[in-house]
Design an enzyme around this catalytic site. Structure first.
Site, PDB file in Angstrom:
ATOM      1  N   ASP A  48       0.839  -1.209   0.000  1.00 48.52           N
ATOM      2  CA  ASP A  48       0.000   0.000   0.000  1.00 48.52           C
ATOM      3  C   ASP A  48       0.869   1.252   0.000  1.00 48.52           C
ATOM      4  O   ASP A  48       1.986   1.249   0.510  1.00 48.52           O
ATOM      5  CB  ASP A  48      -0.902  -0.021   1.249  1.00 48.52           C
ATOM      6  N   GLY A  49       0.325   2.319  -0.575  1.00 47.20           N
ATOM      7  CA  GLY A  49       0.994   3.616  -0.510  1.00 47.20           C
ATOM      8  C   GLY A  49       1.627   4.086  -1.811  1.00 47.20           C
ATOM      9  O   GLY A  49       2.341   5.089  -1.820  1.00 47.20           O
ATOM     10  N   ASN A  50       1.358   3.380  -2.908  1.00 47.29           N
ATOM     11  CA  ASN A  50       1.942   3.803  -4.200  1.00 47.29           C
ATOM     12  C   ASN A  50       1.494   5.217  -4.566  1.00 47.29           C
ATOM     13  O   ASN A  50       2.293   6.038  -5.004  1.00 47.29           O
ATOM     14  CB  ASN A  50       1.502   2.860  -5.335  1.00 47.29           C
ATOM     15  N   HIS A  61       2.695   3.400  -9.026  1.00 48.14           N
ATOM     16  CA  HIS A  61       2.551   1.962  -9.320  1.00 48.14           C
ATOM     17  C   HIS A  61       3.777   1.440 -10.075  1.00 48.14           C
ATOM     18  O   HIS A  61       4.260   0.345  -9.800  1.00 48.14           O
ATOM     19  CB  HIS A  61       1.286   1.706 -10.138  1.00 48.14           C
ATOM     20  N   ASN A  64     -10.815  -2.825  -5.853  1.00 46.50           N
ATOM     21  CA  ASN A  64     -10.007  -1.973  -6.741  1.00 46.50           C
ATOM     22  C   ASN A  64     -10.650  -1.773  -8.117  1.00 46.50           C
ATOM     23  O   ASN A  64     -10.273  -0.858  -8.858  1.00 46.50           O
ATOM     24  CB  ASN A  64      -8.589  -2.543  -6.935  1.00 46.50           C
TER      25      ASN A  64
HETATM   26  C1  FPP Z   1      -1.714   0.163  -3.343  1.00 46.42           C
HETATM   27  O1  FPP Z   1      -1.306   1.497  -3.461  1.00 46.42           O
HETATM   28  C2  FPP Z   1      -1.245  -0.651  -4.448  1.00 46.42           C
HETATM   29  C3  FPP Z   1      -2.054  -1.275  -5.364  1.00 46.42           C
HETATM   30  C4  FPP Z   1      -3.509  -1.202  -5.359  1.00 46.42           C
HETATM   31  C5  FPP Z   1      -1.510  -2.081  -6.439  1.00 46.42           C
HETATM   32  C6  FPP Z   1      -0.218  -2.808  -6.202  1.00 46.42           C
HETATM   33  C7  FPP Z   1       0.383  -3.005  -7.527  1.00 46.42           C
HETATM   34  C8  FPP Z   1       1.683  -2.929  -7.837  1.00 46.42           C
HETATM   35  C9  FPP Z   1       2.736  -2.754  -6.833  1.00 46.42           C
HETATM   36  C10 FPP Z   1       2.164  -2.997  -9.254  1.00 46.42           C
HETATM   37  C11 FPP Z   1       1.858  -4.213 -10.077  1.00 46.42           C
HETATM   38  C12 FPP Z   1       1.899  -5.518  -9.383  1.00 46.42           C
HETATM   39  C13 FPP Z   1       2.661  -6.594  -9.709  1.00 46.42           C
HETATM   40  C14 FPP Z   1       2.457  -7.844  -8.913  1.00 46.42           C
HETATM   41  C15 FPP Z   1       3.678  -6.608 -10.762  1.00 46.42           C
HETATM   42  P1  FPP Z   1      -2.448   2.602  -3.523  1.00 46.42           P
HETATM   43  O2  FPP Z   1      -2.682   2.902  -4.959  1.00 46.42           O
HETATM   44  O3  FPP Z   1      -3.657   2.142  -2.802  1.00 46.42           O
HETATM   45  O4  FPP Z   1      -1.745   3.793  -2.779  1.00 46.42           O
HETATM   46  P2  FPP Z   1      -2.459   4.938  -1.924  1.00 46.42           P
HETATM   47  O5  FPP Z   1      -3.181   4.275  -0.797  1.00 46.42           O
HETATM   48  O6  FPP Z   1      -1.307   5.771  -1.463  1.00 46.42           O
HETATM   49  O7  FPP Z   1      -3.368   5.666  -2.856  1.00 46.42           O
END
Ligand code: FPP
Length: 245
Positions: free
Chosen positions: A19-21, A36, A67
């Site tokens: 989490d946290g991208n 991401h 999602n």
């Molecule tokens: C959460 O961050 C992350 C996700 C919903 C997706 C995770 C996906 C990846 C790391 C990339 C692709 C995956 C693979 C297995 C190659 P968020 O978007 O919820 O962050 P936020 O809470 O800060 O908005």
């Protein structure tokens, strides 16, 4: 830091809520998609380090049933990143003897993504060093409902009676039927939630929360989580004295 880890006390099943991208990218004045893209680098690092350490099962929450409500553009970027990663990392999976599998309602994914996944799943099926499970279009409530429906059908067809259903029967109808229960669950980014992830399988998992955003989560952060895990006393409902006897 590496040497402090006890190789005998590693989790058999490590699960991670990445989490946290989005917030990582926002802090840098960039859009969510940039977050991401950088999250993929952490996926690569953590998969390789888990395999190197000898953790037999790693499960990553890559895309939840919830999602699907995100903006179309973001969903499509995530799908593209997944396909690109599968192509780029395929050789490394073979090299590290990693078996890839998925859990979740993958029939909802775009057909091209399903095909790409199936191809890697088939080509890595013989690998035994580590199982990498990607939770895609996954929701624990959906998983439990599907298991209940399957069991109800078996009762209706007189194949089993209600009294035959115990925790192992139910477990055998989950997507994760070939995996042990989760020992350690990590969530990055400072959120303290489970978000519909592996509700059944984390019954006795140790929970570890860190403020680090997923794109910054690297080997040292994984080691810190594993060290903390190794310092916990897992009592499974027993007393400390019983555990130490
Ligand atoms: C959460 O961050 C992350 C996700 C919903 C997706 C995770 C996906 C990846 C790391 C990339 C692709 C995956 C693979 C297995 C190659 P968020 O978007 O919820 O962050 P936020 O809470 O800060 O908005």
């Amino acid at each position: 830091m590496r040497s402090q880890l006890d190789p005998e006390k590693l989790p058999k099943h490590l699960a991670i809520i990445m989490d946290g991208n989005g917030r990582w990218a926002a802090e840098k004045g960039k859009n969510r998609l940039f977050g991401h893209q950088n999250g993929v680098n952490s996926v690569r690092t953590i998969v390789e380090e888990s395999a190197r350490l000898g953790i037999p099962h790693l499960t990553l929450y890559a895309f939840s049933t919830e999602n699907w409500q995100r903006p179309k553009e973001e969903i499509s970027t995530l799908m593209q990143l997944l396909v690109q990663s599968l192509r780029n990392e395929f050789e490394k999976l073979l090299e590290n003897k990693i078996k890839l599998q998925t859990v979740g309602n993958t029939a909802l994914l775009p057909k091209s993504v399903q095909n790409e996944l199936q191809s890697v799943v088939d080509k890595t099926a013989h690998n035994t060093h580590m199982t990498l499970t990607l939770a895609l279009s996954y929701g624990a409530k959906d998983e439990l409902v599907a298991a209940a429906q399957q069991l109800a059908q078996l009762v209706k067809n007189n194949i089993i009676s209600p009294g035959d259903i115990d925790s192992s029967t139910l477990n055998n109808h989950l997507y994760t039927r070939n995996l042990p229960d989760v020992d350690l669950l990590i969530r990055t980014s400072g959120e303290h939630r489970i978000s519909n992830f592996l509700l059944w399988q984390i019954a006795y998992a140790e929970l570890y929360f860190t403020n680090v955003f997923w794109p910054d989560f690297r080997e040292a952060d994984l080691h810190q989580a594993l060290l903390t895990y190794q310092q916990r006393e897992r009592r499974f409902g027993k007393t400390s004295a019983q555990i130490n006897a």
